[in-house]
Design an enzyme around this catalytic site. Structure first.
Site, PDB file in Angstrom:
ATOM      1  N   GLU B  49      31.965  37.248  51.457  1.00  0.00           N
ATOM      2  CA  GLU B  49      32.969  36.464  52.190  1.00  0.00           C
ATOM      3  C   GLU B  49      34.330  37.158  52.274  1.00  0.00           C
ATOM      4  O   GLU B  49      35.112  36.907  53.193  1.00  0.00           O
ATOM      5  CB  GLU B  49      33.133  35.073  51.573  1.00  0.00           C
ATOM      6  N   PHE B 111      28.055  20.237  42.287  1.00  0.00           N
ATOM      7  CA  PHE B 111      27.606  21.622  42.437  1.00  0.00           C
ATOM      8  C   PHE B 111      28.417  22.336  43.532  1.00  0.00           C
ATOM      9  O   PHE B 111      28.561  21.825  44.637  1.00  0.00           O
ATOM     10  CB  PHE B 111      26.113  21.654  42.785  1.00  0.00           C
ATOM     11  N   GLN B 112      28.955  23.486  43.193  1.00  0.00           N
ATOM     12  CA  GLN B 112      29.790  24.300  44.095  1.00  0.00           C
ATOM     13  C   GLN B 112      31.014  23.556  44.604  1.00  0.00           C
ATOM     14  O   GLN B 112      31.500  23.820  45.707  1.00  0.00           O
ATOM     15  CB  GLN B 112      28.953  24.855  45.253  1.00  0.00           C
ATOM     16  N   LYS B 161      30.840  17.964  53.416  1.00  0.00           N
ATOM     17  CA  LYS B 161      29.527  17.927  54.062  1.00  0.00           C
ATOM     18  C   LYS B 161      29.274  16.594  54.775  1.00  0.00           C
ATOM     19  O   LYS B 161      28.793  16.563  55.907  1.00  0.00           O
ATOM     20  CB  LYS B 161      28.445  18.195  53.016  1.00  0.00           C
ATOM     21  N   MET B 477      46.186  57.163  43.840  1.00  0.00           N
ATOM     22  CA  MET B 477      47.569  56.712  43.767  1.00  0.00           C
ATOM     23  C   MET B 477      47.968  56.380  42.323  1.00  0.00           C
ATOM     24  O   MET B 477      49.074  56.681  41.891  1.00  0.00           O
ATOM     25  CB  MET B 477      47.763  55.480  44.671  1.00  0.00           C
TER      26      MET B 477
HETATM   27  C1  LIG Z   1      42.136  45.186  44.741  1.00  0.00           C
HETATM   28  C2  LIG Z   1      43.055  46.198  44.177  1.00  0.00           C
HETATM   29  N1  LIG Z   1      42.891  46.619  42.896  1.00  0.00           N
HETATM   30  C3  LIG Z   1      43.730  47.547  42.380  1.00  0.00           C
HETATM   31  C4  LIG Z   1      44.759  48.054  43.121  1.00  0.00           C
HETATM   32  C5  LIG Z   1      45.710  49.087  42.534  1.00  0.00           C
HETATM   33  N2  LIG Z   1      45.561  50.356  43.239  1.00  0.00           N
HETATM   34  C6  LIG Z   1      46.405  50.725  44.228  1.00  0.00           C
HETATM   35  S1  LIG Z   1      45.992  52.181  44.921  1.00  0.00           S
HETATM   36  C7  LIG Z   1      44.693  52.368  43.878  1.00  0.00           C
HETATM   37  C8  LIG Z   1      43.808  53.580  43.952  1.00  0.00           C
HETATM   38  C9  LIG Z   1      42.999  53.606  45.190  1.00  0.00           C
HETATM   39  O1  LIG Z   1      42.022  54.606  45.043  1.00  0.00           O
HETATM   40  P1  LIG Z   1      41.309  55.233  46.297  1.00  0.00           P
HETATM   41  O2  LIG Z   1      40.746  54.174  47.144  1.00  0.00           O
HETATM   42  O3  LIG Z   1      40.376  56.265  45.827  1.00  0.00           O
HETATM   43  O4  LIG Z   1      42.519  55.838  47.121  1.00  0.00           O
HETATM   44  P2  LIG Z   1      43.398  57.155  46.822  1.00  0.00           P
HETATM   45  O5  LIG Z   1      44.688  56.699  46.227  1.00  0.00           O
HETATM   46  O6  LIG Z   1      42.625  58.026  45.880  1.00  0.00           O
HETATM   47  O7  LIG Z   1      43.614  57.779  48.149  1.00  0.00           O
HETATM   48  C10 LIG Z   1      44.605  51.296  42.999  1.00  0.00           C
HETATM   49  C11 LIG Z   1      43.591  51.162  41.942  1.00  0.00           C
HETATM   50  C12 LIG Z   1      44.914  47.553  44.440  1.00  0.00           C
HETATM   51  N3  LIG Z   1      45.906  47.951  45.227  1.00  0.00           N
HETATM   52  N4  LIG Z   1      44.039  46.651  44.937  1.00  0.00           N
END
Ligand SMILES: Cc1ncc(C[n+]2csc(CCOP(=O)(O)OP(=O)(O)O)c2C)c(N)n1
Ligand SMILES: [Mg+2]
Lengths: 175, 572
Positions: B49, B111-112, B161, B477
């Site tokens: 979803e 439920f749910q 529902k 990042m």
């Molecule tokens: C749902 C979620 N969890 C954690 C983060 C924290 N976060 C920001 S950028 C990042 C790394 C993203 O890794 P990747 O997709 O490999 O991208 P890259 O930076 O390596 O290009 C994380 C963990 C986030 N923004 N969103």
């Protein structure tokens, strides 16, 4: 508190969940409320919330604008303390032996209060007044021994203007 | 005419012009899925979803029309909370419909059952629990009205529902009656004059354009204003494409990973004309130190944005397009009367920054693949009006920096919430809305793993998106921050380039897939991918994990302390 509080008189649609929308907004944006009173109005479609906000910790302009974004909020009036008449109700159960009882009744009547319930060793009194006045009442009751005390939180309406001073009203479109 | 609540709901969606619903059925929403079979509405069956929500967002980004998603109660409703919050932060119009347990058992922990309206209250513009089938047409009309007018945003309708099963007398209201909802639509002539007056005396003005320009469909008006005055324009992460990157007056993206010139121009300006932007912390850096000498004209449809972060000298509440059109008129007549200051000295400062601090990276011929190089090749080998949907992380910043966005509604990204996993489903939604366009998802390896299963949806529904995974084997990042601010102590950021095997995974999901390790294979593989139009394509680009995003304004620092990063000649 009295210096920095702001009173918002908020007219809302009388629908399920409105209180939680307003309360949720305050939590989410980190605003502090001193008191909140909700009551029906003369029109069954609406309720009025009287919210007293801490103007020091919560930017009142933002509070008002964010509240205005809630769909069920119809109108907000910000009442400066000096522009409003405010009242609050206090009820308290106070220890009162037979000897003390008449003192206590005298004290309460100075504030136009009443005894609304009587027990063997205590009485329950009721006083309506300004929030400041009720602070004083609570202080004066304390020496007797308060076993329970409740206050309603204030309700307020704009002071009626006999001259031509306009009310300070805040509406979302008045930027 | 008697209809069931479910029939009334579907009919109301049709009358609101819904052409597609992204969703997945379940117990509580079953009655609503039945009349869907006979409807003209296309339904796209997602695999999670969250995917439905992000697809609806991608659709809305690309088309400007509200995205519609429909899911069942409980876990399905909670699965769509992330997209709701994402859409709320980025002002994306969404209408989400959730099933609910029968009204008669609400409150019994059936439920749910979950309190969907309660959970989503802080992340929707408004939400409704339907208690009577007779209310359905009215609530659907209100929902679309609220989602798409004023500052757009997501709304949610929770339908129990039994309400969907009971019958009602069909009607269609001709208007909505929401006494507490009156978006501003008058523009104050006095404030427009004040704004024009400030513009007429500024020596270092900058237009700070935000996502509101796109929401208001004001890109053309903005261009007219900029060209008429010669004022430089920066486009925030949410406004990429609102002003053409290849335009002479365009300075590109400001903010934490903006380019040096955009950041510095804002910082040195004597006037900021903020149009549909909200002084987000990622743009301002340390707020007290942001654009210290600038007067501010702030235009926003949401009165609460005005003065929230920085108090403007000229506050204008209104629709960006209408305000800019009024401004154009006021400026035109002012320009006839008065001599405006010469902006040549300002532009020569700006040109110096552009010359000394361009975006820069080095791709060695046989060295490791640079992510920026991949993005530039993608850009140069794809049509100019390609829609790019990105994930969140380094790859997002490189995509925003190195793509040339010359058309509005070609950049689909998660700005305010920064939701990893946004890219693939958002790209699918964008492609459904704009089947005529090439849609590239530029994703990170970490992000891809969060929602990749929607490529099954894309294959099954024949939605031929293209995905470029910038696979640096890291949560890049986060790794960058650990390298720069945590003494290179890397904590839980390594992912591995080979686990999963992205090519096999993509193939298993019905896509065509390629792997690219070396610079010379980049262009030919992209060309192959661009030639495939009947199914989704995935390219696993193995990029250099050491590459960092620059420029960078460290968190909490002033924009004046931006770290420019490497420059072609060591800068000045
Ligand atoms: C749902 C979620 N969890 C954690 C983060 C924290 N976060 C920001 S950028 C990042 C790394 C993203 O890794 P990747 O997709 O490999 O991208 P890259 O930076 O390596 O290009 C994380 C963990 C986030 N923004 N969103
Ligand atoms: Mg990565």
């Amino acid at each position: 508190m009295e210096q920095h509080h702001h009173i918002l008189s908020v007219l809302v649609e009388n629908k399920a969940g409105v209180l939680s929308r307003v309360a949720g907004l305050f939590t989410r944006r980190g605003y502090n409320i001193f008191s909140l009173a909700v009551s029906p109005t003369e029109d069954v479609r609406y309720s009025r919330m009287t919210v007293v906000v801490d103007g020091d910790s919560s930017p009142i302009e933002q509070v008002t604008k964010q509240l205005n974004k809630l769909i069920p909020v119809i109108e907000i009036r910000e009442l400066a303390a000096s522009d409003a008449v405010e009242r609050e109700l206090l009820i308290a159960t106070v220890k009162a032996s037979a000897e003390e009882r008449s003192h206590l009744i005298d004290l309460v009547s100075i504030f136009d209060g009443q005894v609304i319930d009587v027990g063997v060793a205590s009485v329950t009194v009721m006083v309506a007044g300004t929030p400041d006045g009720l602070d004083a009442v609570a202080d004066l009751l304390a020496p007797y021994g308060i076993s329970e005390l409740q206050r309603t939180g204030r309700v307020a309406l704009p002071r009626l203007i006999r001259g031509s001073r306009p009310l300070k009203a805040v509406k979302s479109s008045d930027q | 005419m008697k209809l069931t609540g479910a029939q009334a709901l579907i009919k109301s969606l049709e009358l609101e012009g819904t052409e597609v619903v992204f969703g997945l059925p379940g117990g509580a929403i079953l009655p609503v899925y039945d009349p869907l079979i006979d409807s003209s509405i296309r339904h796209i069956l997602v695999r999670h979803e969250q995917g439905a929500g992000h697809m609806a967002e991608g659709y809305a980004h690309a088309t400007g029309r509200p995205g519609v998603a429909m899911v069942t109660s409980g876990p399905a409703a909670t699965n769509i909370v992330t997209p709701l919050c994402d859409a709320y932060m980025d002002s994306i119009p969404l209408v989400v419909i959730t099933g609910q347990v029968p009204y008669s058992v609400i409150g019994t922990d059936a439920f749910q059952e979950c309190d969907t309206v309660g959970i989503t209250m802080p992340v929707t513009k408004h939400n409704w629990l339907i208690t009577d089938p007779a209310d359905i047409p009215e609530i659907v009309r209100e929902a679309f009205h609220v989602a798409t007018t004023g500052r757009p945003g997501p709304v949610l309708i929770d339908i129990p529902k039994d309400v969907a099963i009971e019958s009602m007398d069909w009607y269609w209201p001709d208007s909505v009656d929401l006494p507490g909802y009156k978006p501003t639509n008058k523009v104050s002539t006095k404030l427009i004059k004040d704004a024009a007056r400030l513009m007429s005396t500024a020596k270092k003005p900058v237009i700070y354009a935000g996502g509101g320009i796109l929401k208001a469909r004001a890109a053309e008006a903005l261009r007219e204003l900029a060209e008429m005055t010669g004022i430089p324009v920066v486009t925030t992460l949410m406004a990429r494409g609102a002003f053409p990157d290849r335009h002479d007056l365009c300075l590109g993206m400001p903010g934490m990973h903006g380019n040096y010139t955009a950041i510095t121009a804002l910082q040195e300006a004597d006037l900021l004309i903020a149009l549909g932007s909200r002084f987000d912390d990622r743009v301002t850096g340390k707020v007290d130190a942001f654009a210290p000498n600038a007067k501010i004209i702030h235009v926003d449809i949401d009165p609460a944005e005005i003065g929230k972060v920085r108090r403007p000298d000229v506050p204008i509440v209104g629709d960006c397009r209408r305000v800019i059109e009024e401004l154009v008129k006021a400026v035109r007549s002012d320009l006839e009367k008065r001599h405006w200051p010469d902006l040549i000295p300002w532009w020569s400062e700006i040109r110096t920054w552009q010359r000394d601090f361009p975006l820069y990276y080095e791709q060695e011929e046989d060295g490791p693949l640079k992510p920026q190089f991949v993005i530039e090749k993608l850009r140069d080998l794809s049509p100019d009006d390609t829609i790019v949907a990105s994930g969140v992380g380094q790859h997002q910043m490189w995509a925003s920096q190195h793509w040339k966005f010359d058309y509005p509604y070609t950049w689909v990204n998660s700005g305010g919430l920064g939701t990893m996993g946004f890219s693939v489903p958002a790209a699918i939604g964008a492609k459904v809305g704009r089947p005529d366009r090439t849609v590239w998802s530029i994703d990170g390896d970490g992000c891809f793993q969060m929602t990749a299963q929607e490529l099954v949806t894309a294959s099954a529904e024949q939605i031929p998106i293209k995905v470029a995974i910038l696979n640096n084997a890291y949560l890049g990042m986060v790794r960058q921050w650990q390298e720069m601010f945590y003494e290179e102590r890397y904590s839980e950021v390594y992912l591995s380039p080979d686990l999963p095997d992205y090519v096999k995974w993509a193939e298993a999901m019905g896509c065509i897939a390629f792997r690219v390790d070396s610079p010379e294979d980049v262009a030919p593989t992209i060309e192959k991918a661009n030639a495939i139009t009947d199914r989704p394509v995935v390219i696993d680009f193995r990029t250099d994990y050491r590459e960092k995003v620059f420029p960078m304004v460290p968190a909490g620092a002033s924009n004046s302390d931006v770290l420019p990063g490497p420059t072609p000649n060591g800068g000045k």
